[in-house]
Design a protein around this motif. Structure first.
Motif, PDB file in Angstrom:
ATOM      1  N   GLU A   1      -0.525   7.192   0.233  1.00  0.00           N
ATOM      2  CA  GLU A   1       0.298   6.323   1.056  1.00  0.00           C
ATOM      3  C   GLU A   1       0.937   7.167   2.156  1.00  0.00           C
ATOM      4  O   GLU A   1       1.129   8.371   1.992  1.00  0.00           O
ATOM      5  CB  GLU A   1       1.394   5.644   0.235  1.00  0.00           C
TER       6      GLU A   1
ATOM      7  N   ASP B   1      -7.110   4.787   6.506  1.00  0.00           N
ATOM      8  CA  ASP B   1      -6.912   3.359   6.213  1.00  0.00           C
ATOM      9  C   ASP B   1      -5.860   3.175   5.119  1.00  0.00           C
ATOM     10  O   ASP B   1      -5.885   2.227   4.350  1.00  0.00           O
ATOM     11  CB  ASP B   1      -8.226   2.706   5.793  1.00  0.00           C
ATOM     12  N   THR B   2      -4.906   4.116   5.078  1.00  0.00           N
ATOM     13  CA  THR B   2      -3.901   4.184   4.025  1.00  0.00           C
ATOM     14  C   THR B   2      -2.814   3.124   4.217  1.00  0.00           C
ATOM     15  O   THR B   2      -2.478   2.790   5.354  1.00  0.00           O
ATOM     16  CB  THR B   2      -3.247   5.588   4.062  1.00  0.00           C
ATOM     17  N   PRO B   3      -2.224   2.597   3.132  1.00  0.00           N
ATOM     18  CA  PRO B   3      -1.045   1.745   3.272  1.00  0.00           C
ATOM     19  C   PRO B   3       0.079   2.489   3.996  1.00  0.00           C
ATOM     20  O   PRO B   3       0.294   3.674   3.777  1.00  0.00           O
ATOM     21  CB  PRO B   3      -0.653   1.442   1.816  1.00  0.00           C
TER      22      PRO B   3
ATOM     23  N   ASP C   1      -1.733  -6.201   6.830  1.00  0.00           N
ATOM     24  CA  ASP C   1      -2.022  -6.150   5.396  1.00  0.00           C
ATOM     25  C   ASP C   1      -1.699  -4.781   4.815  1.00  0.00           C
ATOM     26  O   ASP C   1      -1.506  -4.643   3.604  1.00  0.00           O
ATOM     27  CB  ASP C   1      -3.492  -6.469   5.132  1.00  0.00           C
ATOM     28  N   ARG C   2      -1.658  -3.774   5.670  1.00  0.00           N
ATOM     29  CA  ARG C   2      -1.355  -2.410   5.204  1.00  0.00           C
ATOM     30  C   ARG C   2       0.155  -2.137   5.173  1.00  0.00           C
ATOM     31  O   ARG C   2       0.576  -1.063   4.753  1.00  0.00           O
ATOM     32  CB  ARG C   2      -2.034  -1.393   6.129  1.00  0.00           C
TER      33      ARG C   2
END
Length: 236
Positions: A3, A83-85, A113-114
């Motif tokens: 994250e 493409d990490t939160p 969405d992240r």
């Protein structure tokens, strides 16, 4: 799980109204532990700095004049984010500026969405309380004595500690019943480094009583007068 906790500083409150991003700080977490990897950059906003904004973060036009444009650093930033939160406090604000800058230089915007918003999390967990970063640091005993002004990297490091507390505290890293490895970290936001520590797995020991122990137990039980476990039992 990887994250990214991040924070931004800007020239004002509205990207659509002409304000620009001037600083971003990102902190990498793995399984809620800071790895020591960060991304930090200042940007030339190509516009004036309002005195109200400078009073918050201390970044002047003169300081930012020789800094790169956002477009000059965008690839490095995207490589770090992958493409990490993405975790931020009042995340809609930070996402609006990040996505405005990405769109302005022809890059795809970051999907909402992240987005993980620690402000929304704090409001749910502590209704009626103050939810500023300072207030949450005070609540969780996080040292913020070195925070004289807002700064994107410093605030991201503080927020990373707040996020860990909001999601269960440091014990979340114990990973009970999971793998043969544990993740540990050095104390302090700037020095935390993830380290894998091997756990030695030993075979289960036999716990059956010996014949001698069974005999001694039977002799002891025979000496008991009116034991509780026989009350109400009718002899057959």
């Amino acid at each position: 799980m990887r994250e990214i906790v991040f924070d931004t500083e800007t020239t004002g409150l509205s990207a659509q109204g002409g304000d620009r991003l001037v600083e971003i700080g990102c902190v990498e977490l793995f399984n809620r532990v800071e790895t020591g990897r960060v991304f930090h950059a200042y940007f030339n906003p190509e516009r004036s700095m309002p005195s109200e904004a400078q009073a918050v973060h201390g970044l002047s036009e003169a300081f930012l004049a020789d800094k790169p444009l956002f477009a000059d650093k965008v690839e490095d930033l995207l490589d770090f984010l992958e493409d990490t939160p993405l975790i931020a406090h009042n995340a809609q604000f930070d996402f609006s500026f990040l996505n405005f800058e990405l769109k302005a230089c022809g890059r795809p915007i970051v999907s909402l969405d992240r987005m993980i918003d620690t402000l929304a999390m704090a409001r749910t967990r502590h209704p009626g309380a103050k939810h500023t970063l300072d207030a949450l640091c005070n609540r969780y005993g996080i040292d913020r004595s070195h925070r004289v002004m807002h700064g994107a990297l410093l605030d991201a490091q503080l927020l990373a500690q707040v996020y860990v507390e909001l999601t269960g505290g440091r014990q979340i890293g114990l990973m009970l019943g999971a793998p043969e490895t544990l993740v540990t970290a050095a104390a302090g936001p700037a020095s935390a480094v993830a380290t894998l520590v091997e756990r030695v797995v030993r075979p289960a020991r036999a716990h059956a009583a010996s014949e001698e122990e069974l005999t001694r137990h039977a002799e002891f039980v025979a000496k008991l007068t009116d034991p509780l476990w026989l009350k109400g039992v009718v002899a057959g």
